[in-house]
Design an enzyme around this catalytic site. Structure first.
Site, PDB file in Angstrom:
ATOM      1  N   HIS A   1      43.999 -59.162 -42.539  1.00  0.00           N
ATOM      2  CA  HIS A   1      42.904 -60.088 -42.262  1.00  0.00           C
ATOM      3  C   HIS A   1      42.023 -60.173 -43.519  1.00  0.00           C
ATOM      4  O   HIS A   1      41.999 -59.241 -44.335  1.00  0.00           O
ATOM      5  CB  HIS A   1      42.068 -59.593 -41.076  1.00  0.00           C
ATOM      6  CG  HIS A   1      42.742 -59.781 -39.751  1.00  0.00           C
ATOM      7  ND1 HIS A   1      42.065 -59.765 -38.558  1.00  0.00           N
ATOM      8  CD2 HIS A   1      44.048 -60.008 -39.439  1.00  0.00           C
ATOM      9  CE1 HIS A   1      42.923 -59.972 -37.561  1.00  0.00           C
ATOM     10  NE2 HIS A   1      44.127 -60.114 -38.070  1.00  0.00           N
TER      11      HIS A   1
ATOM     12  N   GLU B   1      38.883 -59.801 -44.114  1.00  0.00           N
ATOM     13  CA  GLU B   1      37.910 -58.724 -44.344  1.00  0.00           C
ATOM     14  C   GLU B   1      38.608 -57.439 -44.808  1.00  0.00           C
ATOM     15  O   GLU B   1      38.112 -56.729 -45.690  1.00  0.00           O
ATOM     16  CB  GLU B   1      37.110 -58.430 -43.069  1.00  0.00           C
ATOM     17  CG  GLU B   1      36.298 -59.613 -42.538  1.00  0.00           C
ATOM     18  CD  GLU B   1      37.070 -60.421 -41.502  1.00  0.00           C
ATOM     19  OE1 GLU B   1      38.313 -60.539 -41.608  1.00  0.00           O
ATOM     20  OE2 GLU B   1      36.420 -60.944 -40.570  1.00  0.00           O
TER      21      GLU B   1
ATOM     22  N   CYS C   1      36.928 -59.426 -36.389  1.00  0.00           N
ATOM     23  CA  CYS C   1      37.561 -58.925 -35.155  1.00  0.00           C
ATOM     24  C   CYS C   1      37.306 -57.419 -35.089  1.00  0.00           C
ATOM     25  O   CYS C   1      36.812 -56.830 -36.051  1.00  0.00           O
ATOM     26  CB  CYS C   1      39.057 -59.238 -35.163  1.00  0.00           C
ATOM     27  SG  CYS C   1      40.063 -58.064 -36.112  1.00  0.00           S
TER      28      CYS C   1
ATOM     29  N   CYS D   1      38.561 -55.467 -38.106  1.00  0.00           N
ATOM     30  CA  CYS D   1      37.790 -55.655 -39.341  1.00  0.00           C
ATOM     31  C   CYS D   1      36.392 -55.069 -39.225  1.00  0.00           C
ATOM     32  O   CYS D   1      35.858 -54.505 -40.182  1.00  0.00           O
ATOM     33  CB  CYS D   1      37.739 -57.144 -39.667  1.00  0.00           C
ATOM     34  SG  CYS D   1      39.384 -57.819 -39.990  1.00  0.00           S
TER      35      CYS D   1
END
Lengths: 159, 159
Positions: free
Chosen positions: B56, B58, B86, B89
């Site tokens: 992801h 991040e 999320c 992250c």
């Protein structure tokens, strides 16, 4: 798979956690990813040796398994971990769509030796305004536009 | 830092999310890590192009920032993300000890275009027995012994 097989692979994850402590590579955590009774990938906690705060045993094992199977979708796989996955690792397992997770030590037992797993579980469940790290939404119209572009993109791969 | 600076870096994260969609590298998400008003690292979602369910925006940005600063401790850093992190992250940000997080789109807006962020937030907060992925503790004495070895280890680096 029988209960015996689960313990077989879980013990493997625990052995990795033990080796990680004796080799001083990182925290006392190990994990393996298994598919159809075969070990696909293993991982241990490498946070301090790699300077990577995301290098928890489960994340390392999931990343390796995905690379090996050449897919971001680990459906059909089982994750075994020497300790209950923290919210980062649990969420990684959800994104990877593993079928099941088995672990030995609990988040409370991890907390008892100084790890923040339980604390982070509590934080993640809180409303934004009650968190210990400042977190704030600054809405931007152009950010929402990107979501709209994604929705109509013909080249997108859904995951 | 002023509100202006926050928007400056947040807009940079949003631009990364837009580029990611147009280049078809992954989901519509971008993130940057900033320290003392300077951009340290940036990341975009590379789940489908790297076959890495943990890639992801991040996580990519946090991993790059940690590598660049040669530390697993990102205290003093701010994480800007085009979308609410999320739970994976968000937890990565806690483990990395960033000072603050600013984001544009919300988890509900991500859910509206088909992403599981909100669903995973709900799952992480549930008791183990109520989760959609089977998760079970199988306690092992040797796993707890590893925790005891860690506690008395003189070479351990706490993180």
């Amino acid at each position: 798979m029988s209960g015996y097989d689960h313990l077989h692979f879980l013990k493997r994850a625990v052995r990795l956690s033990a080796e990680n402590v004796s080799k001083a590579k990182g925290g006392p955590f190990g994990a393996v990813v298994v598919k159809d009774g075969k070990l696909i990938a293993s991982g241990s906690n490498l946070v301090t040796s790699l300077n990577d705060p995301t290098a928890h045993a489960e994340v390392v094992a999931i990343r390796k398994a995905s690379a090996k199977l050449k897919t971001f979708d680990l459906s059909g796989c089982i994750l075994y971990s020497s300790c209950e996955p923290c919210p980062m690792c649990l969420s990684a397992a959800y994104w990877a769509r593993v079928d099941a997770i088995y672990f030995a030590n609990s988040r409370e037992q991890a907390a008892a030796i100084g790890f923040s797993d339980k604390e982070i579980y509590d934080e993640v469940a809180k409303p934004l305004t009650e968190r210990s790290i400042q977190i704030q939404q600054l809405p931007l119209p152009e950010a929402l536009e990107v979501f709209e572009h994604w929705q109509i993109s013909v080249s997108k791969i859904v995951y």
